[in-house]
Design a protein around this motif. Structure first.
Motif, short mmCIF file in Angstrom:
data_model
loop_
_atom_site.label_atom_id
_atom_site.label_comp_id
_atom_site.label_asym_id
_atom_site.label_seq_id
_atom_site.Cartn_x
_atom_site.Cartn_y
_atom_site.Cartn_z
N VAL A 175 0.87 -1.17 0.00
CA VAL A 175 0.00 0.00 0.00
C VAL A 175 0.91 1.23 0.00
CG1 VAL A 175 -1.77 1.30 1.21
CG2 VAL A 175 -1.78 -1.21 1.33
N PRO A 176 1.04 1.92 -1.12
CA PRO A 176 1.93 3.08 -1.16
C PRO A 176 1.28 4.32 -0.55
CG PRO A 176 0.85 2.86 -3.26
CD PRO A 176 0.38 1.69 -2.42
N LYS A 177 2.10 5.33 -0.32
CA LYS A 177 1.57 6.60 0.17
C LYS A 177 1.23 7.53 -0.97
CE LYS A 177 2.64 10.52 3.18
NZ LYS A 177 3.64 11.16 4.05
N GLN A 178 1.98 7.42 -2.06
CA GLN A 178 1.80 8.34 -3.19
C GLN A 178 1.82 7.57 -4.50
OE1 GLN A 178 4.30 12.08 -2.71
NE2 GLN A 178 5.36 10.72 -1.31
N PHE A 179 1.24 8.17 -5.53
CA PHE A 179 1.35 7.68 -6.89
C PHE A 179 2.28 8.61 -7.68
CE2 PHE A 179 -1.66 4.55 -6.16
CZ PHE A 179 -2.91 5.03 -5.81
N PRO A 180 3.01 8.07 -8.66
CA PRO A 180 3.14 6.66 -8.97
C PRO A 180 4.06 5.97 -7.95
CG PRO A 180 4.61 7.93 -10.36
CD PRO A 180 3.80 8.93 -9.58
N ALA A 181 3.84 4.68 -7.76
CA ALA A 181 4.69 3.89 -6.87
C ALA A 181 5.38 2.82 -7.71
CB ALA A 181 3.85 3.24 -5.77
N ASN A 182 6.70 2.76 -7.60
CA ASN A 182 7.50 1.85 -8.41
C ASN A 182 8.10 0.74 -7.56
OD1 ASN A 182 8.51 3.31 -11.37
ND2 ASN A 182 7.46 4.59 -9.87
N TYR A 183 8.03 -0.49 -8.07
CA TYR A 183 8.56 -1.66 -7.38
C TYR A 183 9.43 -2.43 -8.36
CZ TYR A 183 4.82 -0.34 -4.23
OH TYR A 183 4.00 0.38 -3.38
N VAL A 184 10.72 -2.54 -8.06
CA VAL A 184 11.68 -3.16 -8.97
C VAL A 184 12.10 -4.52 -8.41
CG1 VAL A 184 13.89 -2.90 -10.15
CG2 VAL A 184 12.51 -0.87 -9.61
N TYR A 185 11.82 -5.56 -9.18
CA TYR A 185 12.19 -6.93 -8.81
C TYR A 185 13.25 -7.44 -9.78
CZ TYR A 185 8.18 -7.08 -5.63
OH TYR A 185 7.30 -6.84 -4.61
N GLY A 186 14.22 -8.19 -9.25
CA GLY A 186 15.27 -8.74 -10.08
C GLY A 186 14.79 -9.94 -10.87
#
Length: 210
Positions: A175-186
């Motif tokens: 659950v992010p606080k702001q948009f956009p929220a980025n999540y980087v997976y290897g």
């Protein structure tokens, strides 16, 4: 204590999409990323009243509570839907051997639009990354998002806009606080870094590709 999903979803959807409050120092599996305030090339006309200060070193996320918690450290099982076709898209459909980035966005958010535009202009640098724009919004609002704001990303084999019909992102990933929220997976499906709110495009590309 478990927080009802509808309550969490309501909280996320009620966020100011372009809230540009001081950035958080977000912990990841291997590192701590602090979103800096360097976005001199960003158009500030539409959010002149927002606070653009940077977070103090070591500051914890304001929503680091039961509702938010930490992001999923590995990509979980999920079932989203391709906006264009309505076809189901699951974690099993992610091409293997590449880094994967999820961008949780609101199609009405100017910062989300700016990020899509900047990513489009830098497509050649991120063409080997699985890039998924995910939203819980009405698919009708999402359908023309890239065509309007990131046309260089349209039709690219590594880019998809996904509808989170059952609000699985905030249940299973974060659950992010702001948009956009980025999540980087290897390529190993493990979380490398994440941030929410706007970020300099050079830093974004570096996070996606390093």
């Amino acid at each position: 204590m478990m927080i009802p999903v509808y309550f969490v979803a309501s909280a996320v959807m009620s966020l100011s999409s372009c809230n540009n409050a001081p950035k958080n120092a977000n912990a990841s599996t291997n590192q701590v990323e602090t979103v800096n305030g360097d976005h001199a090339n960003h158009d500030h006309a539409d959010h002149a009243g927002h606070d653009h200060g940077t977070a103090a070193e070591g500051q914890q996320p304001a929503m680091d509570n039961l509702a938010q918690g930490a992001p999923a450290q590995t990509i979980p099982a999920f079932n989203f839907y391709k906006v264009k076709s309505g076809v189901s898209f699951t974690n099993a459909d992610i091409p293997k051997g590449k880094k994967t980035v999820f961008i949780l966005f609101d199609p009405n958010c100017s910062h989300c639009r700016d990020e899509a535009s900047a990513l489009g202009k830098n497509y050649n640098k991120i063409k080997n990354v699985n890039l998924y724009f995910v939203s819980m919004n009405d698919p009708a609002l999402m359908a023309s998002f890239l065509e309007t704001f990131g046309k260089e990303l349209v039709g690219k084999p590594n880019v998809e806009v996904l509808y989170d019909r059952n609000q699985e992102f905030i249940q299973k990933i974060h659950v992010p606080k702001q948009f956009p929220a980025n999540y980087v997976y290897g390529a190993d499906n493990k979380l490398q870094t994440f941030w929410d709110g706007d970020k300099n495009i050079n830093d974004i590309v570096a996070a996606y590709t390093k």
